[in-house]
Design an enzyme around this catalytic site. Sequence first.
Site, mmCIF file in Angstrom:
data_model
loop_
_atom_site.group_PDB
_atom_site.id
_atom_site.type_symbol
_atom_site.label_atom_id
_atom_site.label_comp_id
_atom_site.label_asym_id
_atom_site.label_seq_id
_atom_site.Cartn_x
_atom_site.Cartn_y
_atom_site.Cartn_z
ATOM 1 N N GLU A 1 1.331 12.829 -31.084
ATOM 2 C CA GLU A 1 0.433 13.097 -29.954
ATOM 3 C C GLU A 1 -0.878 12.328 -30.094
ATOM 4 O O GLU A 1 -1.427 11.836 -29.110
ATOM 5 C CB GLU A 1 0.128 14.600 -29.832
ATOM 6 C CG GLU A 1 1.311 15.444 -29.377
ATOM 7 C CD GLU A 1 1.873 14.993 -28.028
ATOM 8 O OE1 GLU A 1 1.090 14.579 -27.168
ATOM 9 O OE2 GLU A 1 3.114 15.032 -27.860
ATOM 10 N N SER B 1 6.306 -3.451 -44.367
ATOM 11 C CA SER B 1 7.070 -3.531 -43.117
ATOM 12 C C SER B 1 8.341 -4.377 -43.165
ATOM 13 O O SER B 1 9.327 -4.014 -42.537
ATOM 14 C CB SER B 1 6.187 -4.056 -41.988
ATOM 15 O OG SER B 1 5.174 -3.134 -41.720
ATOM 16 N N HIS C 1 12.299 5.265 -31.942
ATOM 17 C CA HIS C 1 12.161 4.521 -33.199
ATOM 18 C C HIS C 1 10.721 4.610 -33.712
ATOM 19 O O HIS C 1 10.471 4.906 -34.873
ATOM 20 C CB HIS C 1 12.555 3.052 -32.985
ATOM 21 C CG HIS C 1 12.174 2.179 -34.132
ATOM 22 N ND1 HIS C 1 12.816 2.242 -35.346
ATOM 23 C CD2 HIS C 1 11.182 1.261 -34.268
ATOM 24 C CE1 HIS C 1 12.238 1.377 -36.175
ATOM 25 N NE2 HIS C 1 11.253 0.778 -35.554
ATOM 26 N N SER C 2 9.791 4.344 -32.816
ATOM 27 C CA SER C 2 8.367 4.438 -33.155
ATOM 28 C C SER C 2 7.642 4.679 -31.844
ATOM 29 O O SER C 2 8.278 4.774 -30.788
ATOM 30 C CB SER C 2 7.873 3.130 -33.786
ATOM 31 O OG SER C 2 7.792 2.123 -32.786
HETATM 32 C C1 LIG Z 1 12.837 -8.419 -41.768
HETATM 33 C C2 LIG Z 1 12.541 -7.556 -40.572
HETATM 34 N N1 LIG Z 1 13.223 -7.781 -39.423
HETATM 35 C C3 LIG Z 1 12.967 -7.016 -38.341
HETATM 36 C C4 LIG Z 1 12.014 -6.030 -38.392
HETATM 37 C C5 LIG Z 1 11.735 -5.169 -37.156
HETATM 38 N N2 LIG Z 1 12.262 -3.830 -37.354
HETATM 39 C C6 LIG Z 1 11.475 -2.825 -37.793
HETATM 40 S S1 LIG Z 1 12.303 -1.405 -37.988
HETATM 41 C C7 LIG Z 1 13.760 -2.087 -37.465
HETATM 42 C C8 LIG Z 1 15.020 -1.270 -37.394
HETATM 43 C C9 LIG Z 1 15.474 -0.766 -38.722
HETATM 44 O O1 LIG Z 1 16.502 0.182 -38.560
HETATM 45 P P1 LIG Z 1 17.061 1.028 -39.751
HETATM 46 O O2 LIG Z 1 17.054 0.229 -40.998
HETATM 47 O O3 LIG Z 1 18.340 1.618 -39.324
HETATM 48 O O4 LIG Z 1 15.957 2.168 -39.983
HETATM 49 P P2 LIG Z 1 15.514 3.358 -39.003
HETATM 50 O O5 LIG Z 1 14.381 2.826 -38.165
HETATM 51 O O6 LIG Z 1 16.694 3.735 -38.199
HETATM 52 O O7 LIG Z 1 15.026 4.454 -39.862
HETATM 53 C C10 LIG Z 1 13.564 -3.435 -37.134
HETATM 54 C C11 LIG Z 1 14.626 -4.322 -36.629
HETATM 55 C C12 LIG Z 1 11.317 -5.867 -39.611
HETATM 56 N N3 LIG Z 1 10.387 -4.924 -39.772
HETATM 57 N N4 LIG Z 1 11.613 -6.628 -40.692
#
Ligand SMILES: Cc1ncc(C[n+]2csc(CCOP(=O)(O)OP(=O)(O)O)c2C)c(N)n1
Length: 449
Positions: free
Chosen positions: A122, A208, A337-338
């Site tokens: 929030e 990240s 997701h975020s």
């Molecule tokens: C190397 C890299 N590629 C792409 C991203 C963008 N990104 C951030 S989170 C995410 C999805 C990750 O999904 P998952 O590993 O299943 O974790 P969840 O969010 O489901 O917990 C992506 C593609 C990143 N942070 N780092």
Amino acid sequence: MAAVSSMRKMYGLCFHAVRQTAGRKASRLLQHRTFRVTAVHQQQPFDSSLEKPQFPGASAEFVDHLEFIQPNVISGIPIYRVMDRQGKIVNPSEDPQLSKETVLNFYQKMTLLNTMDRILYESQRQGRISFYMTNYGEEGTHVGSAAALDPNDLVFGQYREAGVLMYRGFPLDLFMAQCYANADDLGKGRQMPVHYGSRDLNFVTISSPLATQLPQAAGAAYALKRENENRAVICYFGEGAASEGDAHAGLNFSATLECPLIFFCRNNGYAISTPTNEQYRGDGIAARGPGYGMLSIRVDGNDVFAVYNATKEARRRAVAENQPFLIEAMTYRIGHHSTSDDSSAYRSVDEVNYWDKQDHPISRLRHYMTARGWWSEDDERSWRKQSRKTVMEAFERAEKRLKPNPELLFTDVYQEMTPNLEKQRESLWRHVQQYKEHYPLDLYDKYQH
Ligand SMILES: Cc1ncc(C[n+]2csc(CCOP(=O)(O)OP(=O)(O)O)c2C)c(N)n1
Ligand SMILES: [Mg+2]
């Protein structure tokens, strides 16, 4: 001459000491090898007298018919669970029989995480913080695994494991300080929200780029093995991150170097908007374990006891036998997701509702507690009220706190500031002076050397 002979004596002693240390190290490593009771997979020894394949790296026979291996040889890996969806123990011999106090602590940590998530989510929506990621639906994977570890074990997270840090005792004030990037933030306000870390709690700071934590965890686990201190590493990652090249490097290094490491995959169905059916073709992440020569298990991540049992046993064996384990915890990401995502664009409300209302780790544990007479409606009401108040108070303190001094942008990388950094620093302050009205410096902490 006397000087030369005393030098020789000195060097002789030194070399002796070096040899002794090397000998001790070697015998420690040997000790590690003798610990190893389960050779997961043995490659065959070379023996030219046999009419068998002698290729290095194989352990197989010749065949005289052409046949491709079916991709589904390893498929339908079952999902280990202890409780059913109503919180009833399925097989009493699998009940970890945790004390009432421990189970209440599980429940309180899982629900506190939920409350913190709601308030920080929030806050972002109201523009008070820049970004946030919730952990909704995955509370069981966090608390069940964290509880099964030793506090000295080293944790590498991805970003959606705040409950692990909370279970270890990271205070609400520090969660808030990190998200608010205020002067109390251990990271000095330099990172995006949810990039927590705590040296005291053996939780490596989140970064990240996906999957970088896997090879790092393999390296750390190898170092711990050499220290021989009965510590393990746990490395959390999502099923999406498992598609990164770094995931392969981490898994393979840890297997070949025989590291005390638990790979904990949170398979929550999505990687942002990518569903699992677009993420991989095999039977999930657990199916990859045998390819790495690694012991693997798939568990119901919404069953906190199943997660606890699997992690506890993996941890025990990882340390005793020096080998990595792979746990795939099946769960569901109930939140977006975020705060930068709107999941209604790629999944149905009905799907989300099913997990939220019918198969939730918190309600399952609550059923278990209620059936034992450990938790009542009144307990629930007063705990919800009290935990919300605690979170709100921490949130208010964090918001009032000063921001870190901008000078901290330039510290902690070089012992002495480099000329280009010095130039940037001067230019920052010139800019801030010129546009004073946009930079209320009274809200920033004064820098202390
Ligand atoms: C190397 C890299 N590629 C792409 C991203 C963008 N990104 C951030 S989170 C995410 C999805 C990750 O999904 P998952 O590993 O299943 O974790 P969840 O969010 O489901 O917990 C992506 C593609 C990143 N942070 N780092
Ligand atoms: Mg995911």
